[in-house]
Write a protein that holds these residues in place. Structure first.
Motif, PDB file in Angstrom:
ATOM      1  N   ARG A   1       0.844  -1.192   0.000  1.00  0.00           N
ATOM      2  CA  ARG A   1       0.000   0.000   0.000  1.00  0.00           C
ATOM      3  C   ARG A   1       0.883   1.247   0.000  1.00  0.00           C
ATOM      4  N   SER A   2       0.337   2.338  -0.499  1.00  0.00           N
ATOM      5  CA  SER A   2       1.046   3.609  -0.436  1.00  0.00           C
ATOM      6  C   SER A   2       1.098   4.082   1.007  1.00  0.00           C
ATOM      7  N   ALA A   3       2.274   4.532   1.442  1.00  0.00           N
ATOM      8  CA  ALA A   3       2.432   4.966   2.830  1.00  0.00           C
ATOM      9  C   ALA A   3       1.501   6.121   3.156  1.00  0.00           C
ATOM     10  N   LYS A   4       1.219   7.004   2.177  1.00  0.00           N
ATOM     11  CA  LYS A   4       0.372   8.162   2.429  1.00  0.00           C
ATOM     12  C   LYS A   4      -1.104   7.781   2.505  1.00  0.00           C
ATOM     13  N   ALA A   5      -1.444   6.594   2.013  1.00  0.00           N
ATOM     14  CA  ALA A   5      -2.841   6.177   2.000  1.00  0.00           C
ATOM     15  C   ALA A   5      -3.249   5.404   3.247  1.00  0.00           C
ATOM     16  N   LEU A   6      -2.272   5.059   4.095  1.00  0.00           N
ATOM     17  CA  LEU A   6      -2.573   4.274   5.286  1.00  0.00           C
ATOM     18  C   LEU A   6      -3.147   5.148   6.383  1.00  0.00           C
ATOM     19  N   GLY A   7      -4.079   4.581   7.138  1.00  0.00           N
ATOM     20  CA  GLY A   7      -4.675   5.298   8.269  1.00  0.00           C
ATOM     21  C   GLY A   7      -3.995   4.985   9.575  1.00  0.00           C
ATOM     22  N   TYR A   8      -2.853   4.333   9.545  1.00  0.00           N
ATOM     23  CA  TYR A   8      -2.121   3.992  10.755  1.00  0.00           C
ATOM     24  C   TYR A   8      -0.620   4.126  10.480  1.00  0.00           C
ATOM     25  N   SER A   9       0.175   3.980  11.543  1.00  0.00           N
ATOM     26  CA  SER A   9       1.623   4.151  11.420  1.00  0.00           C
ATOM     27  C   SER A   9       2.290   2.867  10.964  1.00  0.00           C
ATOM     28  N   ALA A  10       3.004   2.935   9.852  1.00  0.00           N
ATOM     29  CA  ALA A  10       3.783   1.807   9.343  1.00  0.00           C
ATOM     30  C   ALA A  10       5.084   2.364   8.776  1.00  0.00           C
ATOM     31  N   THR A  11       6.185   2.082   9.458  1.00  0.00           N
ATOM     32  CA  THR A  11       7.481   2.624   9.065  1.00  0.00           C
ATOM     33  C   THR A  11       8.307   1.536   8.392  1.00  0.00           C
ATOM     34  N   ALA A  12       8.804   1.819   7.196  1.00  0.00           N
ATOM     35  CA  ALA A  12       9.588   0.850   6.436  1.00  0.00           C
ATOM     36  C   ALA A  12      11.062   1.232   6.459  1.00  0.00           C
ATOM     37  N   VAL A  13      11.925   0.234   6.589  1.00  0.00           N
ATOM     38  CA  VAL A  13      13.370   0.434   6.561  1.00  0.00           C
ATOM     39  C   VAL A  13      13.943  -0.458   5.471  1.00  0.00           C
ATOM     40  N   ASP A  14      14.724   0.126   4.573  1.00  0.00           N
ATOM     41  CA  ASP A  14      15.291  -0.624   3.454  1.00  0.00           C
ATOM     42  C   ASP A  14      16.375  -1.580   3.938  1.00  0.00           C
ATOM     43  N   GLY A  15      16.464  -2.732   3.290  1.00  0.00           N
ATOM     44  CA  GLY A  15      17.432  -3.748   3.685  1.00  0.00           C
ATOM     45  C   GLY A  15      18.872  -3.295   3.554  1.00  0.00           C
ATOM     46  N   ASP A  16      19.172  -2.394   2.616  1.00  0.00           N
ATOM     47  CA  ASP A  16      20.541  -1.908   2.450  1.00  0.00           C
ATOM     48  C   ASP A  16      21.011  -1.146   3.689  1.00  0.00           C
ATOM     49  N   LYS A  17      20.097  -0.400   4.311  1.00  0.00           N
ATOM     50  CA  LYS A  17      20.459   0.345   5.524  1.00  0.00           C
ATOM     51  C   LYS A  17      20.699  -0.608   6.692  1.00  0.00           C
ATOM     52  N   ILE A  18      19.958  -1.700   6.733  1.00  0.00           N
ATOM     53  CA  ILE A  18      20.137  -2.683   7.808  1.00  0.00           C
ATOM     54  C   ILE A  18      21.466  -3.415   7.647  1.00  0.00           C
ATOM     55  N   ALA A  19      21.765  -3.830   6.411  1.00  0.00           N
ATOM     56  CA  ALA A  19      23.018  -4.550   6.169  1.00  0.00           C
ATOM     57  C   ALA A  19      24.226  -3.657   6.369  1.00  0.00           C
ATOM     58  N   ALA A  20      24.084  -2.355   6.112  1.00  0.00           N
ATOM     59  CA  ALA A  20      25.216  -1.431   6.232  1.00  0.00           C
ATOM     60  C   ALA A  20      25.676  -1.260   7.673  1.00  0.00           C
ATOM     61  N   ALA A  21      24.808  -1.552   8.640  1.00  0.00           N
ATOM     62  CA  ALA A  21      25.183  -1.405  10.052  1.00  0.00           C
ATOM     63  C   ALA A  21      26.201  -2.443  10.492  1.00  0.00           C
ATOM     64  N   ARG A  22      26.246  -3.596   9.815  1.00  0.00           N
ATOM     65  CA  ARG A  22      27.201  -4.674  10.081  1.00  0.00           C
ATOM     66  C   ARG A  22      27.204  -5.101  11.544  1.00  0.00           C
ATOM     67  N   THR A  23      26.032  -5.417  12.083  1.00  0.00           N
ATOM     68  CA  THR A  23      25.902  -5.917  13.449  1.00  0.00           C
ATOM     69  C   THR A  23      25.697  -7.433  13.422  1.00  0.00           C
ATOM     70  N   ASN A  24      25.716  -8.033  14.630  1.00  0.00           N
ATOM     71  CA  ASN A  24      25.602  -9.491  14.724  1.00  0.00           C
ATOM     72  C   ASN A  24      24.199  -9.987  14.424  1.00  0.00           C
ATOM     73  N   ASP A  25      23.182  -9.160  14.664  1.00  0.00           N
ATOM     74  CA  ASP A  25      21.803  -9.591  14.462  1.00  0.00           C
ATOM     75  C   ASP A  25      20.999  -8.459  13.841  1.00  0.00           C
ATOM     76  N   VAL A  26      19.865  -8.831  13.268  1.00  0.00           N
ATOM     77  CA  VAL A  26      19.086  -7.880  12.484  1.00  0.00           C
ATOM     78  C   VAL A  26      18.447  -6.795  13.344  1.00  0.00           C
TER      79      VAL A  26
END
Length: 249
Positions: A106-131
């Motif tokens: 769904r489009s983020a602007k069309a939602l009636g509630y809070s849903a925050t998305a984080v791209d996988g590249d930003k998660i992998a760039a942190a280089r931590t032991n767990d997600v």
């Protein structure tokens, strides 16, 4: 003078044309509420109603309408009565699309509630032991802390504060539509007494994550029932994609 005014008013009325139509979505065929219908070359226009319908009056010499809506490809169409205009989704605004419950996009602007998305590249760039450690500090209202100093220990994740004094305040984890058991694994043997070996979320490889969506509040998590009382963390893993060169692994 009265005759002159009468002729002028009749001429102006004949020079204008009233146009009606409906604007719908190509994806599901549903009417689009609030789409902008503008007369090309002018500042005149209107918005579609709850049924996707509109009515505009074309001045003399104007025959084109410009139709637009957020997240969809705008169109310029020749004006005619009882129009049916179909708008397609704009693939250039993928950053505005989030995955909600059961993998629905769904489009983020069309939602009636809070849903925050984080791209996988930003998660992998942190280089931590767990997600979950990779997610720390990236989403507002989400507190992530380690429950132990042991390497690979479990993480406590609290979304929008503590909601229960006696129950579990951890969110529900859903990976590619499948709920994940997030229980901690500890040891009671004499050598590793009370050692925290981590929880279920620690088994997710950060490099395998395509995106993560954090659903906050009762409206966002209603589909998952009581298990999602403290929120939901949706994890979508990477998959093979068609490429011009190579086999797309």
């Amino acid at each position: 003078m009265l005759l002159v005014c009468l002729f002028l008013s009749v001429g102006m009325a004949m020079a204008q044309t009233k146009i009606t139509g409906t604007v719908i979505s190509e994806e599901d065929g549903e009417p689009i509420v609030g789409a902008t219908v503008k007369i090309a070359g002018t500042t005149q226009g209107t918005l579609t109603d709850v049924n996707g319908k509109f009515t505009v009056t074309l001045p003399q010499g104007k025959k084109t309408l410009q139709v637009s809506y957020v997240g969809m490809v705008p169109q310029s169409v020749a004006a005619k009565n009882n129009m049916r205009i179909v708008l397609a989704s704009d693939s250039k605004v993928l950053q505005d699309v989030v995955v909600t419950a059961m993998g629905i996009k769904r489009s983020a602007k069309a939602l009636g509630y809070s849903a925050t998305a984080v791209d996988g590249d930003k998660i992998a760039a942190a280089r931590t032991n767990d997600v979950m450690s990779s997610l720390a500090g990236k989403v507002a209202g989400v507190s992530i802390s380690s429950t132990s100093s042991d390497p690979g220990a479990s993480n406590a994740v609290i979304i929008r504060g503590v909601s229960s004094l006696s129950g579990n305040n951890q969110p529900l984890y859903v990976i590619d539509g499948v709920p994940l058991t997030n229980s901690s694994v500890t040891s009671n043997d004499p050598l590793n007494n009370s050692y925290d070996f981590g929880n279920g979320a620690n088994a997710v490889n950060p490099d395998d994550v395509e995106s993560m969506t954090i659903l906050k509040g009762a409206a966002a998590t209603a589909l998952y029932g009581s298990r999602a009382a403290s929120g939901v963390i949706l994890i979508t893993t990477k998959s093979g994609q068609k490429q011009k060169k190579g086999i797309g692994i």
